[in-house]
Design an enzyme around this catalytic site. Structure first.
Site, mmCIF file in Angstrom:
data_model
loop_
_atom_site.group_PDB
_atom_site.id
_atom_site.type_symbol
_atom_site.label_atom_id
_atom_site.label_comp_id
_atom_site.label_asym_id
_atom_site.label_seq_id
_atom_site.Cartn_x
_atom_site.Cartn_y
_atom_site.Cartn_z
ATOM 1 N N HIS A 1 0.844 -1.191 0.000
ATOM 2 C CA HIS A 1 0.000 0.000 0.000
ATOM 3 C C HIS A 1 0.879 1.240 0.000
ATOM 4 C CE1 HIS A 1 -3.396 -2.387 2.264
ATOM 5 N NE2 HIS A 1 -3.361 -2.683 0.985
ATOM 6 N N GLU B 1 17.632 0.948 -1.397
ATOM 7 C CA GLU B 1 17.181 1.580 -2.645
ATOM 8 C C GLU B 1 18.062 2.755 -3.064
ATOM 9 O OE1 GLU B 1 13.351 2.177 -0.923
ATOM 10 O OE2 GLU B 1 13.568 4.344 -0.815
HETATM 11 C C1 NOJ Z 1 9.694 4.122 -1.104
HETATM 12 C C2 NOJ Z 1 9.993 2.826 -0.442
HETATM 13 O O1 NOJ Z 1 11.039 2.968 0.495
HETATM 14 C C3 NOJ Z 1 10.336 1.833 -1.496
HETATM 15 O O2 NOJ Z 1 10.727 0.606 -0.916
HETATM 16 C C4 NOJ Z 1 9.156 1.655 -2.425
HETATM 17 O O3 NOJ Z 1 9.522 0.798 -3.471
HETATM 18 C C5 NOJ Z 1 8.698 2.973 -3.004
HETATM 19 N N1 NOJ Z 1 8.556 3.949 -1.969
HETATM 20 C C6 NOJ Z 1 7.367 2.822 -3.700
HETATM 21 O O4 NOJ Z 1 6.346 2.616 -2.781
HETATM 22 CA CA CA Z 2 12.046 5.075 1.380
#
Ligand code: NOJ
Ligand code: CA
Length: 705
Positions: free
Chosen positions: A418, A512
């Site tokens: 979500h 990320e």
């Molecule tokens: C930021 C989150 O840290 C990441 O894990 C996610 O893929 C993106 N938002 C999209 O919801």
């Molecule tokens: Ca994030």
């Protein structure tokens, strides 16, 4: 024990024998390691001091509040009463770094009253543990006043020197900053403004977010944080580089002229100071959880700690997209040009089945799918994000029923996603329907996200309004047997004890950033700092396990660790949900995958073997139920030798060990995947030295069967 009761009995005497103006009371931890001294100045200002093994570690620090529409609440007090208490209980974590937690402290609750009108009362409760201290304010009922508004809290932490600090700025919206290492006098949070990699950021003053960890020149470690953040604003610590004092600065809201609004009576979150002679003591401390209420949910057999995979990293690598028509680019927080709008949708039924197969083949329990629901084409860069996501409508190419059927057939559970796009009002309207859908498909875990500036405008991620939103989500989800892994969350403050469906969260610069941050990603010292700062708050969804470290699709980025370190992270960075984040094809034929298959996710006990903040750390954890042990060690940009004494193993037992370590010529920058794997027999008598490459590490599985 004898020592303790003697001292404890003398407390009220010490207290009572002093004259009013010199009144000072002492509360000491049961084994006398830590001591809090509390008193009032001549002007009736409450203050406290903290000693560790007889040495002052926090000097005379004032306590108080600035209120809206009322005189400040910080002077003119007398002490009208006090109560002593103590606790020694052992409670069980339903999942965690260890099964049993001992909660043992002495406490004192002081009642203060203004000597002059309006004669308001304020209580302050101190607890002294062997691993630190905590205190909170308790506001009793006031005659003629049913609620109050706090302009700011003025809790001081007066340091005894210009300690070394590992800090992130006191951002009201996000914790996803790089950590900084400076002296306290060198903290300059303002210079961290305008970070283009952050979707929302607001740093109003020179403050830091907690947990913040300090080390004195004598080598003592202090970590400042809070516990049980309930219906209150998150606390940053404002820094006065001259007086070397940290002062609480609550996160505010532009919509209101106050930071906290509460009905009386109420109490604040605990203000906590973890104190450790060894850096590793901070990680082993359970003080934060101990300062939370016991489990309110009872057993939650529907949540089992697990490893998971997901349609996630491929989007961060730019290989696929969240939205079906590929109009959004996460990496630049912008809309793609038309030439790039061919469909690269990640969350298709077919692709999901590929991940389910991969999870099933490797014994991983969960599969996360991001970008499965409509609305992503209106996600980033849009002012009006209300009503964009409904969390129940799949894209046309994602057959949610079929995907769940297939997963179940393979013994895998789907993990829901979500992304609220920081529109919490929309989420609150939709969440029950969303959790009902999850129930229908037997899904028990959801990853939530709050990317962007909060709507309504003027609220911040860490203010009271959002603190209450995150709590509402947790409580509502529990009613549907749903566990929450929140991204862009409010920081962890130990609530997992009370709500064990609060399983993990981000709340730091995660993996990320390695894929797309314009500054080249997380430096090698990042995780050796995180282990001693952010990790003190609670479980981290860091998402380790990148094997294709060079990131060929990202010209300016790579992961700044070796492959051996990626493995070690499964042990070092604690979470009851651990992702194997790389693409299934990048794991194909890799012997190192065996470690991720084997490693535990739920622990009987954990030991920090060695470590220094920002340099290195080695942790050993015993898996619940199997008696297998796993060891992980990581280093910063410096190579080093680390000696492990396996004395923590069960005596007399021989463990079948598999060691994954940096090859002699490994280096995070240009030779990160040079990995040596060897098998050995290891017992409690074994001692071994490991070489860690720059940005490197080692991981060991010690199996009993
Ligand atoms: C930021 C989150 O840290 C990441 O894990 C996610 O893929 C993106 N938002 C999209 O919801
Ligand atoms: Ca994030």
């Amino acid at each position: 024990m004898k020592k303790y009761s003697l001292l404890f009995l003398t407390l009220p005497l010490i207290f009572g024998s002093c004259s009013q103006k010199d009144q000072e009371a002492i509360v000491r931890s049961p084994e006398l390691t830590n001591q809090v001294e509390f008193g009032l100045t001549e002007a009736g200002v409450p203050y406290y001091r903290v000693l560790h093994n007889g040495e002052v570690v926090l000097d005379t620090s004032a306590l108080g509040f600035e209120l809206v529409g009322q005189p400040p609440l910080r002077s003119g007090f007398e002490i009208t009463g006090w109560q002593t208490g103590s606790e020694d209980e052992t409670w069980e974590m339903p999942w965690g770094e260890q099964r049993e937690v001992r909660n043992r402290y002495n406490e004192m609750l002081f009642t203060l009253k203004e000597t002059k009108a309006p004669g308001r009362e304020l209580k302050i409760r101190f607890r002294a543990f062997e691993d630190g201290i905590g205190f909170r304010y308790e506001f009793p009922a006031w005659e003629g006043t049913d609620s109050l508004k706090i302009q700011d809290e003025q809790t001081e932490f007066r340091l005894t020197g210009d300690h070394t600090a590992w800090w992130i700025p006191g951002d009201w919206d996000i914790y996803e900053h790089r950590y900084n290492t400076t002296r306290v006098s060198g903290i300059d949070a303002i210079s961290k403004r305008d970070n283009e990699d952050l979707a929302a950021t607001y740093i109003p003053v020179n403050a830091v977010n907690t947990p913040v960890t300090l080390r004195t020149d004598e080598g003592l470690h202090l970590a400042f944080h809070e516990a049980d953040l309930t219906d209150y604003a998150g606390m940053t610590l404002k820094v006065d580089p001259e007086s070397l004092t940290l002062t609480s600065g609550l996160v505010g809201s532009d919509r209101h002229g106050y930071k906290v609004s509460r009905k009386l009576p109420f109490h604040t979150p605990w203000r906590t100071v973890q104190i450790g002679d060894r850096a590793g003591d901070l990680i082993e401390s359970r003080l934060i959880e101990n300062l939370n209420e016991p489990n309110k949910l009872g057993d939650i057999p529907w949540f089992t700690p697990m490893k998971y995979v997901g349609i996630w990293w491929e989007m961060h690598l730019g290989l696929s997209t969240w939205d079906m028509e590929a109009t959004q680019d996460m990496n630049t927080f912008s809309t793609l040009g038309n030439e790039q709008t061919s469909s690269k949708h990640g969350a298709t039924t077919e692709n999901t089945k590929k991940y389910i197969d991969f999870a099933a083949e490797n014994g991983f329990g969960g599969v996360l799918v991001e970008g499965w629901n409509t609305g992503w084409d209106h996600w980033i860069g849009f002012e009006d994000r209300e009503g964009v996501f409904d969390f129940v409508t799949p894209y046309a190419d994602f057959d949610i029923a079929e995907v769940n059927r297939y997963a179940r057939e393979k013994g895998v559970e789907m993990i829901m996603h979500h992304e609220t796009s920081a529109a919490p009002r929309t989420y609150e309207q939709q969440m029950e329907a969303a959790y009902e859908l999850m129930q229908e498909y037997g899904m028990h875990t959801v990853k939530t996200g709050y990317v962007g500036k909060i709507i309504p405008k003027g609220e911040y991620h860490h203010g009271q309004w959002m603190v209450n939103h995150y709590r509402k989500v947790l409580e509502t989800a529990a009613g549907y047997q749903v566990a929450i892994n929140a991204h862009e969350p409010i920081k962890a403050t130990g609530l997992r004890r009370t709500y064990p469906n609060a399983i993990a969260r981000e709340g730091l610069r995660g993996q990320e950033f390695n894929a797309w941050a314009t500054d080249g990603g997380n430096p090698p010292e990042h995780l050796p700092i995180v282990a001693f700062t952010r990790m003190l708050a609670g479980p981290i969804d860091f998402t380790p396990g990148v094997f294709d470290i060079a990131l060929p699709t990202r010209a300016n980025n790579q992961v700044n660790t070796t492959l051996a370190q990626q493995l070690a992270l499964y042990v070092v960075i604690y979470s009851p949900v651990q992702m194997a984040c790389d693409l299934p094809e990048n794991y194909a034929g890799q012997p190192a995958l065996q470690f991720i298959r084997d490693v535990g996710v739920d622990w009987e006990q954990s030991r920090v073997l060695d470590g220094e903040v920002g340099d290195f750390v080695a942790i050993a954890r015993e898996e619940r139920g199997t008696g297998n042990w796993f060891v992980g060690g990581i280093t910063d940009e410096n190579e080093r030798e680390l000696t492990v004494d396996f004395g923590f193993l069960e005596p007399g037992k021989t463990y079948r060990a598999r060691i994954y370590r940096d090859a002699a010529d490994a280096h995070y920058r240009d030779n990160p995947t040079a990995l040596a794997i060897e098998e050995a027999e290891i017992t409690a008598e074994t001692t071994r030295t490991f070489h860690l490459a720059p940005g490197g590490g080692f991981a060991i599985s010690l199996m009993t069967d």
